[in-house]
Design a protein around this motif. Sequence first.
Motif, mmCIF file in Angstrom:
data_model
loop_
_atom_site.group_PDB
_atom_site.id
_atom_site.type_symbol
_atom_site.label_atom_id
_atom_site.label_comp_id
_atom_site.label_asym_id
_atom_site.label_seq_id
_atom_site.Cartn_x
_atom_site.Cartn_y
_atom_site.Cartn_z
ATOM 1 N N LEU A 84 0.824 -1.210 0.000
ATOM 2 C CA LEU A 84 0.000 0.000 0.000
ATOM 3 C C LEU A 84 0.855 1.255 0.000
ATOM 4 N N LYS A 85 1.963 1.213 0.764
ATOM 5 C CA LYS A 85 2.867 2.359 0.793
ATOM 6 C C LYS A 85 3.493 2.578 -0.582
ATOM 7 N N TRP A 86 3.892 1.481 -1.224
ATOM 8 C CA TRP A 86 4.480 1.597 -2.565
ATOM 9 C C TRP A 86 3.454 2.149 -3.546
ATOM 10 N N LYS A 87 2.227 1.654 -3.493
ATOM 11 C CA LYS A 87 1.186 2.089 -4.431
ATOM 12 C C LYS A 87 0.907 3.580 -4.290
ATOM 13 N N GLU A 88 0.854 4.077 -3.048
ATOM 14 C CA GLU A 88 0.592 5.499 -2.826
ATOM 15 C C GLU A 88 1.679 6.366 -3.457
ATOM 16 N N LYS A 89 2.902 5.899 -3.403
ATOM 17 C CA LYS A 89 4.045 6.684 -3.896
ATOM 18 C C LYS A 89 4.222 6.562 -5.405
ATOM 19 N N HIS A 90 3.831 5.443 -6.019
ATOM 20 C CA HIS A 90 4.218 5.163 -7.404
ATOM 21 C C HIS A 90 3.077 5.133 -8.416
ATOM 22 N N ARG A 91 1.834 5.077 -7.955
ATOM 23 C CA ARG A 91 0.743 4.986 -8.926
ATOM 24 C C ARG A 91 0.288 6.364 -9.393
ATOM 25 N N VAL A 92 0.148 6.507 -10.707
ATOM 26 C CA VAL A 92 -0.392 7.725 -11.320
ATOM 27 C C VAL A 92 -1.771 7.400 -11.871
ATOM 28 N N ARG A 93 -2.788 8.053 -11.372
ATOM 29 C CA ARG A 93 -4.139 7.871 -11.890
ATOM 30 C C ARG A 93 -4.380 8.860 -13.023
ATOM 31 N N TYR A 94 -5.419 8.649 -13.791
ATOM 32 C CA TYR A 94 -5.708 9.513 -14.937
ATOM 33 C C TYR A 94 -7.208 9.591 -15.158
ATOM 34 N N THR A 95 -7.628 10.584 -15.893
ATOM 35 C CA THR A 95 -9.012 10.699 -16.337
ATOM 36 C C THR A 95 -9.035 11.484 -17.636
ATOM 37 N N PHE A 96 -10.116 11.357 -18.355
ATOM 38 C CA PHE A 96 -10.310 12.147 -19.575
ATOM 39 C C PHE A 96 -11.581 12.979 -19.398
ATOM 40 N N VAL A 97 -11.436 14.277 -19.408
ATOM 41 C CA VAL A 97 -12.561 15.198 -19.269
ATOM 42 C C VAL A 97 -12.818 15.855 -20.618
ATOM 43 N N LYS A 98 -13.933 15.483 -21.238
ATOM 44 C CA LYS A 98 -14.272 15.970 -22.577
ATOM 45 C C LYS A 98 -13.126 15.693 -23.556
ATOM 46 N N GLY A 99 -12.539 14.518 -23.415
ATOM 47 C CA GLY A 99 -11.468 14.107 -24.309
ATOM 48 C C GLY A 99 -10.090 14.589 -23.932
ATOM 49 N N ASN A 100 -9.982 15.416 -22.899
ATOM 50 C CA ASN A 100 -8.686 15.954 -22.479
ATOM 51 C C ASN A 100 -8.131 15.145 -21.299
ATOM 52 N N LEU A 101 -6.883 14.727 -21.452
ATOM 53 C CA LEU A 101 -6.231 13.916 -20.437
ATOM 54 C C LEU A 101 -5.849 14.742 -19.217
ATOM 55 N N LYS A 102 -6.106 14.182 -18.035
ATOM 56 C CA LYS A 102 -5.635 14.776 -16.790
ATOM 57 C C LYS A 102 -4.985 13.678 -15.959
ATOM 58 N N LEU A 103 -3.739 13.885 -15.589
ATOM 59 C CA LEU A 103 -3.008 12.926 -14.765
ATOM 60 C C LEU A 103 -3.073 13.351 -13.302
ATOM 61 N N GLN A 104 -3.284 12.379 -12.450
ATOM 62 C CA GLN A 104 -3.263 12.643 -11.019
ATOM 63 C C GLN A 104 -2.003 11.991 -10.454
ATOM 64 N N MET A 105 -0.990 12.823 -10.206
ATOM 65 C CA MET A 105 0.293 12.323 -9.748
ATOM 66 C C MET A 105 0.208 11.880 -8.283
ATOM 67 N N PRO A 106 1.185 11.128 -7.802
ATOM 68 C CA PRO A 106 1.189 10.739 -6.385
ATOM 69 C C PRO A 106 1.109 11.967 -5.487
ATOM 70 N N PRO A 107 0.534 11.828 -4.302
ATOM 71 C CA PRO A 107 0.373 12.993 -3.412
ATOM 72 C C PRO A 107 1.717 13.590 -3.043
ATOM 73 N N PRO A 108 1.737 14.901 -2.765
ATOM 74 C CA PRO A 108 3.002 15.558 -2.438
ATOM 75 C C PRO A 108 3.557 15.159 -1.078
ATOM 76 N N TYR A 109 2.734 14.499 -0.259
ATOM 77 C CA TYR A 109 3.233 14.046 1.038
ATOM 78 C C TYR A 109 2.406 12.847 1.488
ATOM 79 N N SER A 110 2.955 12.088 2.426
ATOM 80 C CA SER A 110 2.270 10.903 2.947
ATOM 81 C C SER A 110 1.710 11.201 4.332
ATOM 82 N N SER A 111 0.459 10.823 4.531
ATOM 83 C CA SER A 111 -0.182 11.028 5.825
ATOM 84 C C SER A 111 0.166 9.862 6.746
ATOM 85 N N VAL A 112 1.429 9.832 7.151
ATOM 86 C CA VAL A 112 1.948 8.788 8.045
ATOM 87 C C VAL A 112 2.887 9.448 9.051
ATOM 88 N N ILE A 113 3.218 8.714 10.107
ATOM 89 C CA ILE A 113 4.176 9.228 11.091
ATOM 90 C C ILE A 113 5.509 9.490 10.403
#
Length: 576
Positions: A433-462
Amino acid sequence: MATPNHPYVSKKKKKNQTPETEFHSELTLCSKNKDLRAAISLYEIASSQGTRLNQYHFNALLYLCSNSVADPSLKALALDYGFRIFDHMLSININPNEASITAVARLAAAKGDGEYAFGLIKSMGKYRLAPRLRTYDPALLCFCENLEAEKAYEVEEHMDIMGVSLEEPELAALLKVSASTGREEKVYRYLHKLRNLVRSVSDSTAKVIEDWFCSGKARDVGDVNWEVGRVEEAVSRSGGGWHGLGWIGKGDWLVKRVNVDSTGRCRGCGEQLGCVDIDDVETERFAESVAALAMEREVKVTFGEFQEWLEKRGDFEFIVDGANVGLYQQNFADGGFSISQLDAVVKELYNRSGNKWPLVVLHNKRLRALLENPSHRKLVEEWMDKGVLYMTPTGSNDDWYWLYAAVKVKCLLVTNDEMRDHIFELLGNSFFLKWKEKHRVRYTFVKGNLKLQMPPPYSSVIQESEKGSWHVPVAGDNRQCKESLTTWLCITRPSSCDAFDEDPINIGSSENGHATYTLPSLNPCKQESFRSGHGLHNSPESFQFSDNKAASLIGKRKERSPSPPSRPHHTPNDAL
């Protein structure tokens, strides 16, 4: 069997019912209604009449006794009969099971006898029983409450040998007894165990952490010299967010309850929190686990060929789950594999990585279909010429290929796959789960335009910073809210931060060439109070940790300079 006035006697007694059967049904009702007094009455009658009792009967009675010790009006009765019933069980050669041992251990803990509770666990081997976490809890928590720290550590060691893992309540208890008895090295160890186990701590655990940093012992231990490079290297090896080298600096601690902004900047101290990755050792183990599981389920030769190919060509910054992108939102009548969506992702990643092509993993069945389409052939052949595509063979599961590539190359993975299938469950959650949070890039297409959702800028962990500060997210009613509304413990050492603005620092070098810093004599920090969920907390105190119980490990501090801006996480290099 039962007397006419007994509350659980049926109005119409069943014909030909044996005393054992009658006792069983009436005891079950007592257990259901949590009626200890009625159950004991039944037990006394059954004992006087020589009714044969079995393991279920004894366990039901022990369960009622152990559950009744929290009631002051029943505690003495529950303890008296609980141990008598257990002795009776053993005397007629009915072996206890894990539930029996757990119930009696709870009775022992209720009267403060952790030794008896722990002795029961040690005796389970002769019954060929394996203890569970709930079996250990009575002894462990009893020792912790009685401040018998060494005995609590012995229980933890036994748990480790038996393969039973601690959870947050047990770690909080061990942390508390360690803090209360002034064992600073143990406190440091349990903080890191919490960091590995939970993403956020409960409010009760947060209070334990606050109390430690506000204690006199925390202020009195520590040192003021440390190797700069050693801490930096440790943070780098760990994947960020911690170094594990011990308490940094010396002096008062300041504890505040704060929020963190959307970029990961602490609103209490201004420090930038990190996006925490798994460390180098975990990464290698993860890659080996994926490869081993893939080899069991794929044709060994073909997956081995992929490993060899990746070893030679593995200079990628993005891996793309081609099928996931191509089939995104295509569940309509004329929907099919969308090469235009895949092309948009490939081009965007090429531009983001400085004109470097990503690797697209695609099953050969889909690739052949694309090549057979005249309108798609030219683009696909261009990708093949540029080394963009890797075709997985017939009968293979391409999930193994793109996952292994992303882990092995230490790059970003573009997919909306939540990775919850059975093949991912085989990997476990220890660091997946820690690896997935850091390395997975999600995406969507809004009216045909690609938008990438990069990994979060920080981790909500100790997190433990290079400066020696700690940031601890606290779970609460805001868990379903935005991350920026999460409450954090911000734990800093003003004496090892603010003093650098006012006093000179002696800089030298260690034998291995690392720079070392020596703090000047510091005046006590100004005592400031910050209102938290538990009232006012004055500036808390610090402590020191020894590495391998030999050389003191202290922290580092560079020359004071403005905090750097948060690292942008829209480039693939951030994942490396």
